[in-house]
Design a protein around this motif. Sequence first.
Motif, PDB file in Angstrom:
ATOM      1  N   THR A   1      -2.767 124.939  67.409  1.00 56.87           N
ATOM      2  CA  THR A   1      -2.964 124.569  68.655  1.00 56.87           C
ATOM      3  C   THR A   1      -2.218 123.534  68.968  1.00 56.87           C
ATOM      4  O   THR A   1      -1.819 122.500  68.304  1.00 56.87           O
ATOM      5  CB  THR A   1      -4.617 123.848  68.447  1.00 56.87           C
ATOM      6  OG1 THR A   1      -5.531 124.892  67.819  1.00 56.87           O
ATOM      7  CG2 THR A   1      -5.045 123.812  70.036  1.00 56.87           C
TER       8      THR A   1
ATOM      9  N   GLN B   1      -2.080 120.601  72.048  1.00 54.98           N
ATOM     10  CA  GLN B   1      -2.925 119.632  72.771  1.00 54.98           C
ATOM     11  C   GLN B   1      -2.025 118.639  73.715  1.00 54.98           C
ATOM     12  O   GLN B   1      -1.030 117.959  73.080  1.00 54.98           O
ATOM     13  CB  GLN B   1      -3.878 118.809  72.239  1.00 54.98           C
ATOM     14  CG  GLN B   1      -4.876 119.762  71.233  1.00 54.98           C
ATOM     15  CD  GLN B   1      -5.917 118.958  70.714  1.00 54.98           C
ATOM     16  OE1 GLN B   1      -6.984 119.621  70.348  1.00 54.98           O
ATOM     17  NE2 GLN B   1      -5.683 117.858  70.149  1.00 54.98           N
TER      18      GLN B   1
ATOM     19  N   THR C   1      -6.297 121.563  75.810  1.00 53.07           N
ATOM     20  CA  THR C   1      -5.062 122.427  75.097  1.00 53.07           C
ATOM     21  C   THR C   1      -3.996 122.895  76.262  1.00 53.07           C
ATOM     22  O   THR C   1      -4.367 122.987  77.277  1.00 53.07           O
ATOM     23  CB  THR C   1      -6.008 123.642  74.828  1.00 53.07           C
ATOM     24  OG1 THR C   1      -6.770 124.114  75.631  1.00 53.07           O
ATOM     25  CG2 THR C   1      -6.796 123.504  73.556  1.00 53.07           C
TER      26      THR C   1
ATOM     27  N   SER D   1     -10.065 121.798  69.208  1.00 53.61           N
ATOM     28  CA  SER D   1      -9.702 123.048  68.451  1.00 53.61           C
ATOM     29  C   SER D   1     -10.708 124.073  68.013  1.00 53.61           C
ATOM     30  O   SER D   1     -10.706 125.351  68.079  1.00 53.61           O
ATOM     31  CB  SER D   1      -8.809 122.582  67.163  1.00 53.61           C
ATOM     32  OG  SER D   1      -7.722 122.013  67.610  1.00 53.61           O
TER      33      SER D   1
ATOM     34  N   ASN E   1      -3.921 129.667  68.842  1.00 53.60           N
ATOM     35  CA  ASN E   1      -4.836 129.477  70.162  1.00 53.60           C
ATOM     36  C   ASN E   1      -4.381 129.938  71.366  1.00 53.60           C
ATOM     37  O   ASN E   1      -3.006 130.014  71.480  1.00 53.60           O
ATOM     38  CB  ASN E   1      -5.041 127.823  70.265  1.00 53.60           C
ATOM     39  CG  ASN E   1      -5.643 127.700  71.881  1.00 53.60           C
ATOM     40  OD1 ASN E   1      -6.934 128.119  71.815  1.00 53.60           O
ATOM     41  ND2 ASN E   1      -5.310 126.762  72.524  1.00 53.60           N
TER      42      ASN E   1
END
Length: 390
Positions: free
Chosen positions: A216, A218, A236, A288, A313
């Motif tokens: 993921t 961010q 995200t 997440s 993701n």
Amino acid sequence: MYKVLITDAHHRKVLAAIRSLGNKNIEIIAASNKRVYSSRMSKYCDSFIEYPDPAKKPKEFIKFMTKYTSENKIDLLMPMDDITVELFSQNLDSFKDVKIPIPDYNTFMKARDKSITIKKAIETNIPAPKTHFINNLNEVETLKNEIEYPIVIKPRISSGSRGITYINSKEELIEKYNLVHQEFPFPMLQEFIPQTGRKFQVLLLIDKNKNILASTVQELLRQFPVGGGPGTLWKTIESKELEDLSIKLIKSLDWYGIACVEFITDPRTGEPKLMEINPRFWGTLNLSLKVGVNFPELLIKMEMGEEIKPVINKHFEEYCQWLLPGDFLNFIFNKDRFNQEINYFFNKPKKFHYAIFSKDDPLPVLGAVLSYIVDLFNKEKLKNIFNRGK
């Protein structure tokens, strides 16, 4: 059913981890050296224990955990913060009958020691701030007339921006360097990257064969302290560039398990530069989980030898806020509090989540409030919160 013990349960990331494992046929034991914290009030926490303070009594801590995990037939132990991960990595041989999904001590220190991390980044052509590695105090005296100001004194080993000090002139360098050196020996001198640059976290799970099992990316939108510290509002994003750089670095370290790779975009050039690797779970874990990348569950499955399909993701522009006390403190101390794209209290984006509050599991809010009240009477805790990144 697996029996899982999670340490450092007084941290908000542990609440997120415990909730993520609820209804997964896992018995969850929260463990901490504190008595009042949010996660012990979660409906998904089956039991909780108190252990010796790992920072002040490391030998007693390891002795206690060795005995407890053996007597209670713990299947997997999940350390969640720097000090516990470090202690377990040093003592893996003492835990033959319990799984601990962390790298060995030498590998762990490649990420824990920021000087080693930056040197590895330079070797692998990953952009990083210009850094001077100090081996004796005389070098600082020599460098003070050669380096460009402002410059950053950055500890080799610390967390949460503790010890980071900004220096504007050579006149203050020696005194402040010596002060930081007393608590964090031989900190680095690092190029100052203007804090107006965007800040990112790349969150990864990697197995022993260097396969990426979860990822993921961010962006940190707000932090406390305002200039740099734990994230209080984040979202995200999609960034293959940052993901590729992080994977390249992590693989070069022969890493195993969880890692959080942090970057800042240099606003002068637009180039992302590596800041550090956090070799453990991150405080912003909850988002997440909300977008379907369940790092704690995947970590357990990986360590227990279950087959895993990688989870990358694909849900972007989702937000998460650590409102109390994090973003509330940002509001109080942020001079631009009324010029924020995302309001602190009203008109939230549609895909918006909270780090602690949950309609499904409301009681941890009470635990969090009680823990904050306790912290008000803890001078050491308050010092750690407000003395970060000065």
